[in-house]
Every structure is written in structure tokens, then in C-alpha cells.
Design a protein around this motif. Structure first.
Motif: not given
Length: 148
Positions: A71-72, A130, A132-133
Motif C-alpha cells: 500500500s506504500d 499502489t 495493493a490497490d
């Protein structure tokens, strides 16, 4: 267009993001799962490691892991690392600005004005999306298939 190397880097990061937390993946596993040439993947992972996105563990249970949470890590960050500036014109680059050689003046350049909007929108998407996205988002229906 993004390079094949950038696509492979994004796929490798996706594979690492999908792995169990703390469970390293070996290069051969990532290469097989993501259909990436192993030697090329080794170079890509070294670049990602040097830039603080992944880390490696040695030994029998070794391999690669994300150093930062998925997510970063943004698509923009990865593309800039692998492919360089994210700008359609050198005069629009944030990291490698260069005046166009044939330009009479940026203020009056119609081409620059249009592509500045393109660059701004592109950066907005790339630096807000990201890894994660990407792995949690459902397949988008708004991607149009282009006819040849």
C-alpha cells in the motif's frame, strides 16, 4: 508506453504482495508465476532492492520480500525508477526538466498546454495507485478494447 522491464517490475511486486506476509519468494518461483525471464528478473529485483522496495533473505528458506507494504508502493514510483521521467515532453518532466530545442516559448506552446493536462492526469493516477490497490481492484469494465 511503459517498457517491458517496468511491466516485469510491476508483476514481480504484485507476486510479492500476494505472498504470505513474511514468506519470501524465490526468483525462480516469481519468474515462473509471472512469465518473466529469470536473468532479467534478477536485475530488476536488484534495482528494486537498491531503491528500498524489496529485500532478500539468504539460505534455504530465502528469497525476496517486499520491504515496504504494498500500500506504500505506487505505480508512479516504480515507473519512474525503471523507465525514468513520467512526461510526454521533456519540458514537462518533474525530475528531468529540459527545454524543448525547437520551442519558441513554453508559455505560448499549444502542444505543451495540452500535454501538461495529460501529464498531470497520468501522474495523478500513477502516484495514487499502489500495488495493493492493483491486486484488490476488480477487473475494470471501463478499459475499452481497441480495434486494429
Amino acid at each position: 508506453m511503459i517498457s517491458q522491464k517496468a511491466k516485469y517490475a510491476l508483476r514481480a511486486l504484485t507476486a510479492l504482495a500476494r505472498a504470505e506476509t513474511g514468506d519470501p519468494l524465490q526468483i525462480s518461483d516469481i519468474a515462473d508465476r509471472q512469465k518473466i525471464p529469470k536473468k532479467f528478473l534478477e536485475q530488476i529485483l536488484l534495482d528494486l532492492k537498491r531503491n528500498g522496495m524489496v529485500t532478500s533473505r539468504r539460505g534455504k528458506q530465502g528469497g525476496y520480500l517486499l520491504l515496504r507494504p504494498a500500500s506504500d508502493i505506487t505505480y508512479g514510483e516504480v515507473l519512474r525508477l525503471i523507465d525514468g521521467p513520467i512526461a510526454p515532453l521533456p519540458c514537462l518532466s518533474i525530475t528531468a526538466y529540459r527545454r524543448c530545442e525547437d520551442c519558441a516559448g513554453e508559455k505560448d506552446c499549444e502542444i505543451r498546454h495540452v500535454f501538461a493536462r495529460v501529464a498531470d492526469e497520468t501522474r495523478a493516477v500513477l502516484f495514487s495507485t499502489t500495488i495493493a490497490d492493483a491486486i484488490t481492484a476488480p477487473a475494470s469494465s471501463d478499459v475499452m478494447e481497441l480495434a486494429d
